[in-house]
Design a protein around this motif. Structure first.
Motif, PDB file in Angstrom:
ATOM      1  N   LEU A 139     -21.218  15.350 -42.497  1.00 56.23           N
ATOM      2  CA  LEU A 139     -22.432  14.807 -43.093  1.00 56.23           C
ATOM      3  C   LEU A 139     -22.593  15.218 -44.548  1.00 56.23           C
ATOM      4  O   LEU A 139     -23.079  14.442 -45.374  1.00 56.23           O
ATOM      5  N   GLU A 140     -22.197  16.438 -44.887  1.00 51.43           N
ATOM      6  CA  GLU A 140     -22.416  16.954 -46.233  1.00 51.43           C
ATOM      7  C   GLU A 140     -21.662  16.167 -47.295  1.00 51.43           C
ATOM      8  O   GLU A 140     -21.969  16.278 -48.484  1.00 51.43           O
ATOM      9  N   ALA A 141     -20.667  15.378 -46.888  1.00 52.82           N
ATOM     10  CA  ALA A 141     -19.920  14.591 -47.861  1.00 52.82           C
ATOM     11  C   ALA A 141     -20.665  13.324 -48.268  1.00 52.82           C
ATOM     12  O   ALA A 141     -20.341  12.708 -49.277  1.00 52.82           O
TER      13      ALA A 141
ATOM     14  N   ALA B  68     -23.519  -0.998 -34.737  1.00 53.39           N
ATOM     15  CA  ALA B  68     -24.344  -0.581 -33.599  1.00 53.39           C
ATOM     16  C   ALA B  68     -23.550   0.336 -32.665  1.00 53.39           C
ATOM     17  O   ALA B  68     -22.375   0.091 -32.370  1.00 53.39           O
ATOM     18  N   LYS B  69     -24.199   1.418 -32.243  1.00 52.75           N
ATOM     19  CA  LYS B  69     -23.638   2.406 -31.303  1.00 52.75           C
ATOM     20  C   LYS B  69     -22.494   3.218 -31.903  1.00 52.75           C
ATOM     21  O   LYS B  69     -21.802   3.943 -31.172  1.00 52.75           O
ATOM     22  N   ASP B  70     -22.272   3.121 -33.200  1.00 50.68           N
ATOM     23  CA  ASP B  70     -21.249   3.949 -33.839  1.00 50.68           C
ATOM     24  C   ASP B  70     -21.758   5.387 -33.896  1.00 50.68           C
ATOM     25  O   ASP B  70     -22.836   5.639 -34.429  1.00 50.68           O
ATOM     26  N   PRO B  71     -21.023   6.350 -33.360  1.00 53.48           N
ATOM     27  CA  PRO B  71     -21.524   7.733 -33.298  1.00 53.48           C
ATOM     28  C   PRO B  71     -21.750   8.372 -34.659  1.00 53.48           C
ATOM     29  O   PRO B  71     -22.668   9.183 -34.828  1.00 53.48           O
ATOM     30  N   ASP B  72     -20.935   8.033 -35.656  1.00 56.38           N
ATOM     31  CA  ASP B  72     -21.111   8.611 -36.991  1.00 56.38           C
ATOM     32  C   ASP B  72     -22.426   8.161 -37.621  1.00 56.38           C
ATOM     33  O   ASP B  72     -23.157   8.967 -38.215  1.00 56.38           O
ATOM     34  N   VAL B  73     -22.730   6.877 -37.483  1.00 54.28           N
ATOM     35  CA  VAL B  73     -23.978   6.358 -38.034  1.00 54.28           C
ATOM     36  C   VAL B  73     -25.166   6.953 -37.281  1.00 54.28           C
ATOM     37  O   VAL B  73     -26.154   7.387 -37.891  1.00 54.28           O
ATOM     38  N   ALA B  74     -25.072   6.961 -35.959  1.00 54.84           N
ATOM     39  CA  ALA B  74     -26.169   7.487 -35.149  1.00 54.84           C
ATOM     40  C   ALA B  74     -26.444   8.948 -35.475  1.00 54.84           C
ATOM     41  O   ALA B  74     -27.607   9.370 -35.561  1.00 54.84           O
TER      42      ALA B  74
ATOM     43  N   ALA C 191     -33.031   1.661 -46.687  1.00 49.03           N
ATOM     44  CA  ALA C 191     -32.829   0.259 -46.336  1.00 49.03           C
ATOM     45  C   ALA C 191     -31.343  -0.059 -46.189  1.00 49.03           C
ATOM     46  O   ALA C 191     -30.932  -0.821 -45.302  1.00 49.03           O
ATOM     47  N   ASP C 192     -30.509   0.542 -47.039  1.00 49.58           N
ATOM     48  CA  ASP C 192     -29.067   0.328 -46.970  1.00 49.58           C
ATOM     49  C   ASP C 192     -28.511   0.904 -45.669  1.00 49.58           C
ATOM     50  O   ASP C 192     -27.704   0.259 -44.983  1.00 49.58           O
ATOM     51  N   LEU C 193     -28.939   2.110 -45.306  1.00 43.73           N
ATOM     52  CA  LEU C 193     -28.454   2.730 -44.073  1.00 43.73           C
ATOM     53  C   LEU C 193     -28.898   1.946 -42.841  1.00 43.73           C
ATOM     54  O   LEU C 193     -28.163   1.868 -41.850  1.00 43.73           O
ATOM     55  N   ARG C 194     -30.083   1.364 -42.879  1.00 48.72           N
ATOM     56  CA  ARG C 194     -30.531   0.566 -41.736  1.00 48.72           C
ATOM     57  C   ARG C 194     -29.638  -0.664 -41.573  1.00 48.72           C
ATOM     58  O   ARG C 194     -29.311  -1.064 -40.446  1.00 48.72           O
ATOM     59  N   ALA C 195     -29.251  -1.284 -42.674  1.00 50.75           N
ATOM     60  CA  ALA C 195     -28.348  -2.431 -42.591  1.00 50.75           C
ATOM     61  C   ALA C 195     -26.995  -2.024 -42.015  1.00 50.75           C
ATOM     62  O   ALA C 195     -26.409  -2.733 -41.191  1.00 50.75           O
ATOM     63  N   VAL C 196     -26.481  -0.874 -42.438  1.00 47.23           N
ATOM     64  CA  VAL C 196     -25.212  -0.381 -41.918  1.00 47.23           C
ATOM     65  C   VAL C 196     -25.333  -0.053 -40.425  1.00 47.23           C
ATOM     66  O   VAL C 196     -24.443  -0.376 -39.633  1.00 47.23           O
TER      67      VAL C 196
END
Length: 291
Positions: free
Chosen positions: A148-150, A190-196, A180-185
């Motif tokens: 996450l720190e990256a 969807a269900k991607d563990p890195d994004v979640a 807003a950008d992160l919500r679009a990503v």
């Protein structure tokens, strides 16, 4: 390790890359169809002798870091990079995205051509993958480490020092744009563990992000007008452009300014200043204490 096949594959890929593809001048007395060995070594950050030994089918097994550097220098596709790792009998990188990702060759080729303007390649989670020298001079070097720190989006909401890159009055707008950008990503992956994990951690650690997330604004950042605080040039106002990869997981960002503007003059001066250390002693590019 299959030394002979590895050597033959490296040479075949080297012969395919033209100097112009990586921002080099061909020159009048070039006797090889592609890059010279020393040019590949330079692009990969290796010694010429070490790379020559690899192409001769000798030497020790190259590390995963060396293989990744060679894949970038030789502009390998994802399949070609995987083949290189197989030949060297190294496990494939654990992730296809994130800070350990392999920059897509098309974006990397464009980055090499952008020599007069700051440019960098990032993931859709704002993890830097590659920077040209002017981007380092303008924004500072990419953070060391993974996870996450990256992500600059993560650091924006969790590390006050990260916000020193922009004037304080611009911070609320950047916070809205990042969210807003992160919500679009998140919707696309969807269900991607890195994004979640990124979203969950930010909602837990940042009240500002949590409140903005609940507003459900959604918009990929495509173009933007940014003011960047530079330790020598002061506030530099530039246009920021985004070029997305076909799968949307990587972006080429570059900065420009209309001719005749103060921003254009500052970019010219930036190319002269370069990456010399202009921060106060004992601090990094963003004013954080070092050591």
């Amino acid at each position: 390790m299959n030394h002979s096949e590895l050597a033959a594959f490296l040479k075949s890929r080297r012969d395919r890359v033209r100097p112009a593809d990586v921002g080099l001048t061909a020159g009048p007395r070039r006797r090889v169809p592609g890059l010279r060995r020393e040019e590949v070594a330079q692009l990969a950050g290796l010694s010429a002798d070490y790379y020559t030994e690899l192409e001769r089918g000798r030497g020790a097994q190259p590390s995963a870091q060396v293989l990744a550097a060679l894949a970038r220098a030789l502009r390998l596709s994802g399949d070609e990079r995987d083949h290189l790792f197989h030949l060297a009998e190294r496990p494939l990188p654990a992730v296809a995205h994130g800070p350990a990702a392999h920059p897509q060759p098309a974006l990397l080729g464009l980055l090499d051509r952008l020599v007069t303007t700051p440019a960098q390649i990032i993931t859709d989670l704002h993890e830097p993958l590659a920077q040209n020298p002017l981007a380092v001079a303008l924004l500072g070097p990419a953070p060391i480490g993974r996870g996450l720190e990256a992500s600059f989006a993560y650091r924006w909401f969790t590390d006050p020092a990260a916000r020193a890159l922009h004037p304080a009055e611009d911070h609320p707008r950047h916070s809205r744009v990042f969210t807003a950008d992160l919500r679009a990503v998140a919707a696309r992956r969807a269900k991607d563990p890195d994004v979640a994990r990124l979203v969950a951690t930010l909602r837990r650690r940042s009240e500002e992000f949590a409140a903005l997330w609940e507003q459900r604004d959604v918009a990929l950042r495509r173009t933007d007008r940014k003011r960047i605080v530079h330790p020598s040039l002061g506030v530099v106002e530039l246009d920021c452009h985004n070029l997305f990869s076909e799968d949307g997981r990587q972006r080429l960002l570059w900065f420009s300014a209309p001719p005749g503007t103060e921003g254009a003059a500052q970019l010219e001066l930036l190319s002269v200043i370069g990456t010399q250390d202009l921060a106060p002693p004992g601090t990094d590019r963003l004013g954080r204490r070092s050591g």
